[in-house]
Structures are given as C-alpha cells and as structure tokens.
Design a protein around this motif. Structure first.
Motif, short mmCIF file in Angstrom:
data_model
loop_
_atom_site.label_atom_id
_atom_site.label_comp_id
_atom_site.label_asym_id
_atom_site.label_seq_id
_atom_site.Cartn_x
_atom_site.Cartn_y
_atom_site.Cartn_z
N TYR A 79 0.81 -1.21 0.49
CA TYR A 79 0.11 -0.01 0.20
C TYR A 79 0.83 1.06 0.12
O TYR A 79 1.95 1.41 0.56
N PRO A 80 0.72 2.19 -0.33
CA PRO A 80 1.69 2.97 -0.59
C PRO A 80 1.86 3.90 0.47
O PRO A 80 2.90 4.31 1.22
N ASP A 81 0.90 3.96 2.04
CA ASP A 81 1.07 4.18 3.16
C ASP A 81 1.98 2.69 3.80
O ASP A 81 2.46 3.45 5.23
N GLY A 82 1.87 1.78 3.31
CA GLY A 82 3.01 0.61 3.85
C GLY A 82 3.07 -0.50 3.53
O GLY A 82 2.20 -0.98 2.39
N THR A 83 3.50 -1.62 3.58
CA THR A 83 3.86 -3.03 3.51
C THR A 83 3.88 -3.59 5.01
O THR A 83 3.57 -3.72 5.66
N THR A 84 2.94 -4.74 4.37
CA THR A 84 2.03 -5.33 5.38
C THR A 84 2.70 -6.99 4.61
O THR A 84 3.38 -7.53 3.26
N ASP A 85 3.33 -7.83 5.97
CA ASP A 85 3.90 -9.55 6.12
C ASP A 85 2.60 -10.31 7.00
O ASP A 85 3.66 -9.77 8.64
N ILE A 86 1.66 -11.30 7.14
CA ILE A 86 1.05 -11.73 8.43
C ILE A 86 1.36 -13.34 7.89
O ILE A 86 1.03 -13.37 6.46
N THR A 87 1.58 -13.99 8.84
CA THR A 87 1.05 -15.61 8.16
C THR A 87 0.05 -16.07 9.69
O THR A 87 0.23 -15.99 10.95
N ARG A 88 -0.49 -17.02 9.03
CA ARG A 88 -1.87 -17.53 9.68
C ARG A 88 -1.74 -19.01 9.90
O ARG A 88 -1.85 -19.26 8.36
N THR A 89 -1.53 -19.51 11.11
CA THR A 89 -1.85 -21.93 10.91
C THR A 89 -3.29 -22.00 11.13
O THR A 89 -3.19 -21.17 12.20
N ILE A 90 -3.96 -22.26 10.56
CA ILE A 90 -5.73 -22.14 10.94
C ILE A 90 -5.79 -23.82 10.45
O ILE A 90 -5.68 -24.56 9.87
N ALA A 91 -6.69 -24.97 11.56
CA ALA A 91 -7.05 -25.68 11.70
C ALA A 91 -8.10 -26.23 10.85
O ALA A 91 -9.03 -25.54 10.85
N ILE A 92 -7.87 -27.24 9.96
CA ILE A 92 -9.43 -26.88 8.66
C ILE A 92 -9.91 -29.01 10.09
O ILE A 92 -9.64 -29.72 10.17
N GLY A 93 -11.40 -28.13 10.24
CA GLY A 93 -11.82 -29.35 11.00
C GLY A 93 -10.75 -29.76 12.44
O GLY A 93 -10.37 -28.31 13.41
N PRO A 94 -11.03 -30.20 13.27
CA PRO A 94 -11.27 -30.40 14.31
C PRO A 94 -9.89 -31.04 14.66
O PRO A 94 -9.25 -31.49 13.51
N ALA A 95 -8.21 -29.97 15.19
CA ALA A 95 -7.40 -30.65 15.44
C ALA A 95 -6.85 -31.47 16.18
O ALA A 95 -7.33 -31.60 16.93
N VAL A 96 -5.50 -32.10 15.43
CA VAL A 96 -5.22 -32.81 16.11
C VAL A 96 -4.04 -31.81 17.38
O VAL A 96 -3.26 -31.42 16.97
N PRO A 97 -4.29 -33.58 18.90
CA PRO A 97 -3.77 -33.17 19.75
C PRO A 97 -2.06 -32.27 19.73
O PRO A 97 -1.83 -31.47 20.10
N GLY A 98 -1.06 -33.40 19.05
CA GLY A 98 0.60 -32.78 19.03
C GLY A 98 0.50 -31.88 17.72
O GLY A 98 1.13 -31.01 18.49
N VAL A 99 0.04 -31.39 16.78
CA VAL A 99 -0.37 -29.92 15.83
C VAL A 99 -0.52 -29.01 16.88
O VAL A 99 0.19 -28.40 17.16
N ARG A 100 -1.75 -28.84 18.32
CA ARG A 100 -2.30 -28.30 19.27
C ARG A 100 -0.91 -27.95 20.04
O ARG A 100 -0.49 -26.61 20.07
N ARG A 101 0.01 -29.03 20.14
CA ARG A 101 0.80 -28.49 21.20
C ARG A 101 2.09 -27.44 20.62
O ARG A 101 2.66 -27.01 21.16
N CYS A 102 2.62 -28.04 19.29
CA CYS A 102 3.43 -27.34 18.14
C CYS A 102 2.72 -25.80 18.31
O CYS A 102 3.94 -25.42 18.67
N PHE A 103 1.70 -26.08 18.39
CA PHE A 103 1.22 -24.25 17.60
C PHE A 103 1.07 -23.66 18.95
O PHE A 103 1.95 -22.24 18.71
N THR A 104 0.76 -24.41 20.10
CA THR A 104 1.04 -23.69 21.31
C THR A 104 2.32 -23.29 21.72
O THR A 104 2.82 -21.55 22.46
#
Length: 540
Positions: A346-371
């Motif tokens: 954008y003329p007033d700034g540059t952005t960069d964002i990452t999000r990790t999203i569970a598709i359906g119920p999250a696997v417990p091991g993945v939740r541990r790593c995410f946390t």
C-alpha cells in the motif's frame, strides 16, 4: 556453482525441501548454504590452479573475497567474465523494464528528498568523502522518494545513483522512463543519465582523485573495480541510506498502522470466509490464495501483493517458502492444518502476516506444537530490552519453548520490512547469527517463529512489530529501554491453542491482542462476519 563435471545449488533452511523436489538431482547436488557453504565445497572439488569465473555484476567484493580466500592457497584464480554465459543461453529472456518511475509523495514518505540528501551529504562531508555509490535500488528509492514497477511485488525502479557531498545526485535511469512529473519532483540537483553512462562517471571520479564511499556487501564488484582502476580513493563503509531508511519516521509509522488496519480487515474477512467454505470441501490452496487476494483488492489503495502468497495445506506447509502450482495444488481437508503467509503493498505501508488454521478438529500433537510456537511469539512481542540490543540477542526468546521440547526451525525469527518498499529489508534482523546491528525505534520487523515436520505439517505465526521506546522508563533503569508495538491485526486460531500450556501473562496477551483485533474490525464487518469475529476473539 557450475564446474565442468558437476554442479551444486546452495540454499538455506527456507528452501531445502523445495530444492530437493524441484532441482534435477542428476545435474545438481543441493547443499545447505550455512552448514556446507560454497567456499568449503570448492575447497574439495577445485583442482590446484583452477580458473573460477564469476559475473562481476552478480558478485559483491565481499562475496568475491570469501571465494578468493578459499582458492588462494592452491593457486585458484578468480576470473571476471565480461559476459555471463547464462545470458548467452537465455533465449526467452524478458525485455528490460520499461515502465515510468513515479514520485512517492511526502505525505507518505514523511520527509522530502531535499532533506534526506542534505542529511547524507553532511555525513559525507564530515568524513571527508566526496561521494557515495548507491548500488541498491531500494536506497535510491528512499533517498529520492521515487517508486516504480520493475520488480514483481516490490515497488522499485531499477536505478543506481551517486550522491555527492554537495547533496547533488547523478541518477542512472533511462530517459524513456522519466516523466515530466518525475523531472519536476527530482529538481535541478538530480542529474539524469542513461544506465550505460555509469562507468564514465566512475572514471571521472577516479581521474579527479575523489574519495568515494562503497558498501562492499551491497555493491557489484564491477563498480568497485572500475573505481579502483580509475584511481579513486575507496572508503569501505555501509550504505548510508540503510539505517535511516529502516528507522521509519512518524508519518511512515502512522501509515504502517493504517495500512495494517486495512490489511488486517481483509485477512479477517478471508478467515471468516475460510471458516465457512473449507468445511464444505473442494477448496484448494490456489483457490484460497485467489480468494485472499480478492479480499485485499477490495481496498482501492492496494497496489500489489508484497510477495506471492504462500498457501499451503497439510504436508505442503512444511515447505517454508512453498508456492502452490497446478501440479502441487492440494485440497484443504479435515484433519489438516492450513498455513497462509501473505501481504500487501500500500502507498502508506507494506504488510506481511502468517496465520495457521485448523481445517476441522485440530490434532492434539499439532495443537501442542502450535502453542509452543505461540508462546515464543508472545515472548518476543512482550520483550523489553536495553538500547543497543541486537536482533541476535533476542532471537532465542522466540525459540526457548521449542528448544525445551527438542524442536527448532531453520530460518530467522524476523526480518526488517520497508515502507512501501521491500517486504525484506535490512540492516536489522532477528536471527541466531546476527550482524551486530542494534534495534532502533522506528524499525519494523517480523515476529515469525515456526515448527515444521516434513511430509506432515508446518506451523508459523507472524505479525509485524515496530521498535519503540518504553515510556516511562522503568524505575531504576540505568539506560533507555525499548520494546515492540504489534502492528498486525488479525485473529489467531483459538482452536489450536492448548490454553492449559499458557502462563497467565501469555493468556492475558492473547486476550488483549484479540480485543484490539475486535475493536479495530468489528465496526466494519457485516453481521455474520462480526458474529464470527466475536467468537474467534473471545477471551480464552
């Protein structure tokens, strides 16, 4: 590195999986850029007295010196090639850029070019330097308040410049790419030349015995050698535009906050759409990336994406800089996690964002790593540190919880980000090796720890942060302290957080962050998206 009978490609941890999948192993061996660097490999494969060619436009003097030290004991000779052999083979090479360079108004830049040139010229005068060669287009863009469209996703004009101690500039940019509006913007102190005229000016500086400043880590060897051969007195020092460019002024910081609010609203709308669309099935990585681009495009100020969106489902998310193609395009399926790393220009700034999203119920091991990743992200976001602290001194804050579990990630924790410039900007960074650059108020850096399991999943959480002074100064402090202001505003996936793993302060940080997201975006959302956001940002 290409030898008569073998060749090697050197990549860092961001590209090891991609290289293994995309490079013909019969032609190239893939090696880790840091663990097995090119000079070390050359020591084992070059015979004594070998002649190693290089393109002096593609190699800096510092990089050349590292190769020279490798080959010197065995009589290896480095040879500057007048023509790059790849250029001779490249039959379908795109035409050179032809778009017009354009002014970047002071309303967004915060300071006019005259003031910037005077500041850098005064530095040159104080150090007895007649001129500095600005070989990096981003430095030219910042100094002259110009932008362009020569590089995909980065608003640069591919120009070089020489700034003199009297604050005048010789700008090397084809006249066909200069509009009357740009001529007026640049003013009479900026002389314009075709790029081919650079060598002649370097010769003139040398013939007159001028003392010229050169950044050996950012300047092509061709420029350095031309000055040296012409008789110039070379002073090796960093590009003087780097630090002031990185330290955003009040106008640029205000613009960054505004750009991140708009960008965060687009990402929030996308996350709501994703929550409704993905469970129905049939959504692919490329379709999701297109949808996110569409939400960003609803903002009429958007100029471009800041880089190709990383839209990665399941095992593809373990490829740090993955890019979906028709051949690799995966469905977003229940039980997987989806990683999306994106940004806008954008003329007033540059952005960069990452999000990790569970598709359906999250696997417990993945939740541990995410946390674990989230805890490291929070630790860095909450950090307070004395003035003079470098990025390498802070890097381990983001890794500590992963390290405690025997985990790590093979990329830096954070990179600098420009103001309507490069989404990767120096000189400061947050990584283990560091470069000795202290963090200074006004710098914008990413905060992006992660964890990756090949053929399984990848997790990364990224916000941008601005370095700021801590006021009032903590009681008893012996010197000024700094901290971070988080700029990015978009929900984290609460379903991936194991709340019991969080300490009270970490939980409070998530709740306060989500309250900011809710306050910023809820008034601008339609009813269904507003209800989703209320739930997505509810206190833990």
């Amino acid at each position: 590195m290409i030898l008569p009978d073998q060749a090697a490609l050197f990549v860092d941890g961001r590209y090891t999986l991609q290289a293994a999948a995309q490079v013909d192993a019969a032609l190239f061996t893939c090696r880790h850029l840091l663990d097995d660097p090119a000079p070390r490999w050359l020591e084992t494969v070059l015979p004594p007295g070998a002649r190693l060619g290089y393109d002096p436009w593609q190699l800096t003097p510092d990089a050349r010196e590292r190769l020279h030290r490798t080959g010197d004991p065995r009589g290896v000779v480095l040879v500057a090639c007048p023509v790059n052999p790849i250029d001779l083979l490249w039959a379908d090479r795109p035409a050179p850029p032809a778009s017009l360079a354009r002014p970047h108004p002071t309303a967004w830049a915060g300071r006019d070019s005259t003031a910037k040139r005077a500041e850098i010229a005064a530095l040159l005068q104080a150090r007895g330097q007649a001129a500095v060669v600005l070989a990096s287009p981003d430095s030219v863009a910042w100094l002259l308040n110009i932008r362009g469209a020569d590089v995909p996703h980065t608003p640069l004009a591919l120009a070089r410049a020489v700034l003199h101690a009297d604050a005048s500039v010789d700008l090397f940019l084809a006249e066909s790419r200069v509009s009357p509006l740009l001529v007026e913007h640049l003013g009479p102190q900026v002389r314009r030349h075709d790029p081919e005229a650079l060598g002649g000016l370097l010769d003139t500086l040398g013939e007159r015995g001028k003392v010229v400043r050169v950044d050996r880590s950012r300047t092509p060897a061709w420029i350095h050698d031309r000055l040296e051969e012409a008789g110039a007195g070379l002073v090796v020092a960093e590009d003087p535009c780097l630090l002031p460019k990185a330290c955003k002024n009040a106008t640029e910081l205000a613009g960054a906050r505004a750009a991140h609010r708009r960008d965060g609203l687009a990402v929030t709308r996308f996350l709501h759409w994703l929550a409704e669309t993905a469970p129905r099935g049939g959504l692919t990585e490329m379709a999701a990336a297109d949808a996110l681009a569409g939400f960003r495009a609803q903002d009429p100020s958007l100029v471009d994406l800041s880089f190709p969106t990383i839209s990665a489902a399941g095992p593809n998310a373990a490829i740090v800089h993955y890019r979906a193609t028709p051949a690799t395009d995966r469905l977003l399926e229940p039980g997987q996690i989806y990683l999306v790393d994106s940004g806008g220009q954008y003329p007033d700034g540059t952005t960069d964002i990452t999000r990790t999203i569970a598709i359906g119920p999250a696997v417990p091991g993945v939740r541990r790593c995410f946390t674990l990743v989230l805890r490291g992200h929070i630790a860095l976001a909450r950090a307070r540190f004395p003035k003079g602290t470098t990025g390498s001194q802070l890097d381990s804050l983001a890794r500590q919880f992963l390290w405690a579990e025997g985990l790590d990630y093979d990329h830096g924790t954070g990179h600098g980000v420009g103001s309507f410039l490069g989404v990767h900007e120096g000189p400061a960074r947050l990584n283990r090796t560091g470069n000795g650059i202290a963090l200074v108020p006004g710098m914008i850096l990413s905060n992006e720890p992660g964890v990756y399991r090949e053929n399984a999943f990848g997790i990364r959480i990224e916000n941008l942060m601005a370095v700021q002074e801590i006021t009032p100064t903590p009681e008893g402090a012996t010197r000024p302290f700094l901290g971070f202001e988080t700029l990015t505003l978009a929900p984290l996936d609460r379903s991936l957080i194991e709340v019991g793993q969080l300490r009270p302060g970490e939980r409070a940080w998530v709740d306060a962050y989500h309250a900011r997201v809710r306050e910023a975006h809820a008034p601008h959302l339609e009813a269904s998206a507003r209800a989703w956001l209320e739930a997505a940002t509810a206190p833990l």
